[in-house]
Design a protein around this motif. Structure first.
Motif, PDB file in Angstrom:
ATOM      1  N   GLU A  13       0.950  -1.181   0.187  1.00 42.90           N
ATOM      2  CA  GLU A  13      -0.213  -0.030  -0.133  1.00 42.90           C
ATOM      3  C   GLU A  13       0.857   1.309   0.020  1.00 42.90           C
ATOM      4  O   GLU A  13       0.476   2.270  -0.743  1.00 42.90           O
ATOM      5  CB  GLU A  13      -0.905  -0.086   1.173  1.00 42.90           C
ATOM      6  CG  GLU A  13      -1.904   1.302   1.196  1.00 42.90           C
ATOM      7  CD  GLU A  13      -2.792   1.272   2.400  1.00 42.90           C
ATOM      8  OE1 GLU A  13      -3.734   2.010   2.564  1.00 42.90           O
ATOM      9  OE2 GLU A  13      -2.777   0.322   3.221  1.00 42.90           O
ATOM     10  N   LEU A  14       2.115   1.191   0.954  1.00 38.76           N
ATOM     11  CA  LEU A  14       2.913   2.200   1.006  1.00 38.76           C
ATOM     12  C   LEU A  14       3.369   2.367  -0.548  1.00 38.76           C
ATOM     13  O   LEU A  14       3.626   3.574  -1.040  1.00 38.76           O
ATOM     14  CB  LEU A  14       3.824   2.206   1.838  1.00 38.76           C
ATOM     15  CG  LEU A  14       5.013   3.339   1.890  1.00 38.76           C
ATOM     16  CD1 LEU A  14       4.349   4.776   2.343  1.00 38.76           C
ATOM     17  CD2 LEU A  14       6.012   3.141   3.114  1.00 38.76           C
ATOM     18  N   GLU A  15       4.220   1.339  -0.914  1.00 40.47           N
ATOM     19  CA  GLU A  15       4.700   1.614  -2.626  1.00 40.47           C
ATOM     20  C   GLU A  15       3.585   1.948  -3.499  1.00 40.47           C
ATOM     21  O   GLU A  15       4.197   2.850  -4.179  1.00 40.47           O
ATOM     22  CB  GLU A  15       5.251   0.123  -2.938  1.00 40.47           C
ATOM     23  CG  GLU A  15       5.973   0.101  -4.053  1.00 40.47           C
ATOM     24  CD  GLU A  15       6.278  -1.306  -4.424  1.00 40.47           C
ATOM     25  OE1 GLU A  15       6.799  -1.566  -5.561  1.00 40.47           O
ATOM     26  OE2 GLU A  15       6.083  -2.168  -3.619  1.00 40.47           O
ATOM     27  N   GLU A  20       2.212   6.475  -6.932  1.00 44.81           N
ATOM     28  CA  GLU A  20       1.043   7.469  -7.431  1.00 44.81           C
ATOM     29  C   GLU A  20       1.403   8.959  -7.288  1.00 44.81           C
ATOM     30  O   GLU A  20       1.323   9.819  -7.724  1.00 44.81           O
ATOM     31  CB  GLU A  20      -0.241   7.159  -6.637  1.00 44.81           C
ATOM     32  CG  GLU A  20      -1.095   5.962  -7.156  1.00 44.81           C
ATOM     33  CD  GLU A  20      -2.121   5.529  -6.414  1.00 44.81           C
ATOM     34  OE1 GLU A  20      -2.335   6.134  -5.249  1.00 44.81           O
ATOM     35  OE2 GLU A  20      -2.999   4.434  -6.936  1.00 44.81           O
ATOM     36  N   THR A  21       2.103   9.097  -6.030  1.00 42.28           N
ATOM     37  CA  THR A  21       2.599  10.457  -5.698  1.00 42.28           C
ATOM     38  C   THR A  21       3.655  10.840  -6.473  1.00 42.28           C
ATOM     39  O   THR A  21       3.781  12.081  -7.000  1.00 42.28           O
ATOM     40  CB  THR A  21       3.232  10.417  -4.115  1.00 42.28           C
ATOM     41  OG1 THR A  21       2.346   9.932  -3.202  1.00 42.28           O
ATOM     42  CG2 THR A  21       3.566  11.826  -3.725  1.00 42.28           C
ATOM     43  N   PHE A  22       4.714  10.004  -6.892  1.00 43.67           N
ATOM     44  CA  PHE A  22       5.742  10.204  -7.814  1.00 43.67           C
ATOM     45  C   PHE A  22       4.834  10.794  -9.326  1.00 43.67           C
ATOM     46  O   PHE A  22       5.318  11.824  -9.801  1.00 43.67           O
ATOM     47  CB  PHE A  22       6.462   9.241  -8.105  1.00 43.67           C
ATOM     48  CG  PHE A  22       7.532   9.281  -9.310  1.00 43.67           C
ATOM     49  CD1 PHE A  22       8.566  10.081  -8.965  1.00 43.67           C
ATOM     50  CD2 PHE A  22       7.427   8.904 -10.405  1.00 43.67           C
ATOM     51  CE1 PHE A  22       9.706  10.182 -10.075  1.00 43.67           C
ATOM     52  CE2 PHE A  22       8.344   9.188 -11.491  1.00 43.67           C
ATOM     53  CZ  PHE A  22       9.402   9.741 -11.101  1.00 43.67           C
ATOM     54  N   SER A 237      -1.280  12.778   1.927  1.00 46.08           N
ATOM     55  CA  SER A 237      -1.815  12.297   3.502  1.00 46.08           C
ATOM     56  C   SER A 237      -2.055  10.714   3.525  1.00 46.08           C
ATOM     57  O   SER A 237      -1.918  10.295   4.609  1.00 46.08           O
ATOM     58  CB  SER A 237      -3.453  13.033   3.690  1.00 46.08           C
ATOM     59  OG  SER A 237      -3.855  12.732   4.519  1.00 46.08           O
ATOM     60  N   GLU A 238      -2.653  10.251   2.590  1.00 42.37           N
ATOM     61  CA  GLU A 238      -2.597   8.856   2.548  1.00 42.37           C
ATOM     62  C   GLU A 238      -1.356   8.064   2.644  1.00 42.37           C
ATOM     63  O   GLU A 238      -1.415   7.108   3.303  1.00 42.37           O
ATOM     64  CB  GLU A 238      -3.444   8.421   1.133  1.00 42.37           C
ATOM     65  CG  GLU A 238      -5.067   8.882   0.879  1.00 42.37           C
ATOM     66  CD  GLU A 238      -5.388   8.567  -0.395  1.00 42.37           C
ATOM     67  OE1 GLU A 238      -4.516   7.957  -1.150  1.00 42.37           O
ATOM     68  OE2 GLU A 238      -6.656   8.515  -0.393  1.00 42.37           O
ATOM     69  N   MET A 239      -0.443   8.531   1.838  1.00 45.60           N
ATOM     70  CA  MET A 239       0.998   8.165   2.040  1.00 45.60           C
ATOM     71  C   MET A 239       1.444   8.168   3.387  1.00 45.60           C
ATOM     72  O   MET A 239       2.179   7.243   3.822  1.00 45.60           O
ATOM     73  CB  MET A 239       1.880   8.764   1.058  1.00 45.60           C
ATOM     74  CG  MET A 239       3.254   7.922   0.911  1.00 45.60           C
ATOM     75  SD  MET A 239       4.307   8.554  -0.548  1.00 45.60           S
ATOM     76  CE  MET A 239       4.755   9.909   0.248  1.00 45.60           C
ATOM     77  N   THR A 244       3.041   5.569   8.287  1.00 40.95           N
ATOM     78  CA  THR A 244       2.769   5.346   9.649  1.00 40.95           C
ATOM     79  C   THR A 244       2.448   3.725  10.107  1.00 40.95           C
ATOM     80  O   THR A 244       2.826   3.243  11.036  1.00 40.95           O
ATOM     81  CB  THR A 244       1.484   6.243  10.358  1.00 40.95           C
ATOM     82  OG1 THR A 244       1.860   7.574  10.104  1.00 40.95           O
ATOM     83  CG2 THR A 244       1.318   5.780  11.812  1.00 40.95           C
ATOM     84  N   LYS A 245       1.724   3.045   9.372  1.00 43.38           N
ATOM     85  CA  LYS A 245       1.197   1.733   9.359  1.00 43.38           C
ATOM     86  C   LYS A 245       2.596   0.850   9.194  1.00 43.38           C
ATOM     87  O   LYS A 245       2.939  -0.034   9.954  1.00 43.38           O
ATOM     88  CB  LYS A 245       0.226   1.460   8.377  1.00 43.38           C
ATOM     89  CG  LYS A 245      -1.028   1.923   8.703  1.00 43.38           C
ATOM     90  CD  LYS A 245      -2.143   1.349   7.824  1.00 43.38           C
ATOM     91  CE  LYS A 245      -3.363   1.845   7.947  1.00 43.38           C
ATOM     92  NZ  LYS A 245      -4.611   1.231   6.845  1.00 43.38           N
ATOM     93  N   VAL A 246       3.383   1.487   8.060  1.00 39.10           N
ATOM     94  CA  VAL A 246       4.625   0.454   7.904  1.00 39.10           C
ATOM     95  C   VAL A 246       5.640   0.757   9.231  1.00 39.10           C
ATOM     96  O   VAL A 246       6.321  -0.104   9.479  1.00 39.10           O
ATOM     97  CB  VAL A 246       5.269   1.269   6.717  1.00 39.10           C
ATOM     98  CG1 VAL A 246       6.397   0.831   6.353  1.00 39.10           C
ATOM     99  CG2 VAL A 246       4.295   0.845   5.566  1.00 39.10           C
TER     100      VAL A 246
END
Length: 349
Positions: A13-15, A20-22, A237-239, A244-246
């Motif tokens: 999910e982080l990846e 997507e951010t990139f 924000s989602e990342m 945080t989860k990671v």
């Protein structure tokens, strides 16, 4: 504790958010470059408009100045025309008087012409090389004409006045002609500037249309930029949440690893303690385990043997006590089983 699959899901999910951010950042930079390019094109048009406006203003100011001068020259020409008309009227009256004087005094010659002839002959004597005889002849003529001129002058000054007015008329006509020429030149130049001004105004209107088109394009790009930027902020924000989860997952993993390591160390410590209890020789690995767990090296302890004997005695006593307790439990169990067996036999009978 999270399962292995759950941990993988968190990292994926982080990846996904990072990728997507990139892409959003890349698109945002591309839009920003496009916006900058559009601004440059729009600024070129705006610069041309400002330049043309300056030229038109300058042309208008020059045209207005020339128009004012033409108006003033026309007023001057009109005044000169009025003055010429007035002088011509006076000249006509004087000519009439002059004719009357000529008839009355039998004057045939014009005093103005006589004076001019006298001046010309005097100039010839002064400037031209001539024989003495010719010079004497000219002197005689000058004398005769001067005498004639003086006689006419005594009779009436109307001739001088007439010639004076005629000179004034000629002078006024020259001024009027000069004013007329200036009017034509300035009016022509003013008209040319006016036409240039009109042409410049048309170009400005056309360029303003192009400028408006660039504004529309820029607004569209700005709108898209804001949309992508908002999407980027949401994605960031989602990342951040995913990160945080990671981090939490990594902390859990570290905790699990520490717990496992502590457990393994505990088992190794027990094994070393067992060796110590039995008096077996410790290996280098055993000493490392002792150092890691904080156990003192028995070979460095003077009371090691005595302490071991106490531990063994204590362990033997504990073992005997456990055996006695187990014996009691067996006897108790036998007593409880006997009545239950008898009761079951009675029911069968």
């Amino acid at each position: 504790m999270a399962s292995k699959e759950e941990k993988k899901k968190v990292f994926k999910e982080l990846e996904k958010h990072a990728k997507e951010t990139f892409e959003l950042r890349k698109e945002l930079n591309s839009i920003d470059d496009k916006k900058e390019s559009l601004f440059n094109e729009k600024n070129k048009v705006s610069g041309e408009i400002r330049k043309l406006i300056g030229t038109v203003k300058s042309s208008r100011a020059e045209r207005d100045r020339l128009t004012k001068e033409v108006r003033e020259l026309k007023e001057k020409r009109a005044k000169l025309s009025d003055e010429i008309k007035k002088k011509i009227g006076e000249a006509k009256k004087l000519n009439s008087e002059k004719d009357k004087v000529r008839k009355k005094q039998s004057i045939k010659a014009d005093p103005y012409k006589l004076k001019k002839e006298i001046e010309e002959m005097e100039s010839m004597i002064e400037t031209e090389a001539m024989s003495f005889q010719k010079e004497q002849q000219l002197m005689v003529k000058i004398k005769e004409k001067r005498k004639q001129y003086d006689e006419i002058k005594k009779i009436s000054g109307v001739f001088d006045t007439s010639h004076k007015i005629n000179d004034e008329i000629d002078k006024l006509k020259k001024e009027a002609d000069e004013a007329h020429r200036n009017i034509q030149l300035k009016a022509e130049k003013s008209q040319k500037l006016h036409e240039e001004m009109i042409e410049g105004s048309k170009k400005i209107d056309e360029l303003k249309k192009h400028e408006d088109e660039w504004h529309v394009k820029i607004d569209e790009v700005k709108k898209r930029f804001n949309e992508v930027n908002e999407g980027l902020q949401v994605k960031l924000s989602e990342m951040a949440k995913a990160k945080t989860k990671v981090d939490e997952t990594r902390e859990d993993t570290r905790y699990e690893r520490r717990s496992r390591d502590d457990y393994l160390l505990g088992e190794k410590v027990k094994a070393v303690q067992e060796k110590m209890r039995k008096g077996e020789k410790l290996t280098t690995d055993d000493l490392i385990v002792m150092s890691s767990s904080g156990i003192d090296n028995p070979e460095d302890d003077e009371d090691f043997g005595e302490e071991e004997e106490k531990k063994e005695a204590k362990a033997e006593k504990k073992e005997e006590a456990n055996k006695a307790e187990e014996k009691k439990e067996e006897i108790k169990a036998e007593k409880e089983e006997k009545p239950a067996a008898e009761e079951g036999q009675q029911k069968q009978e």
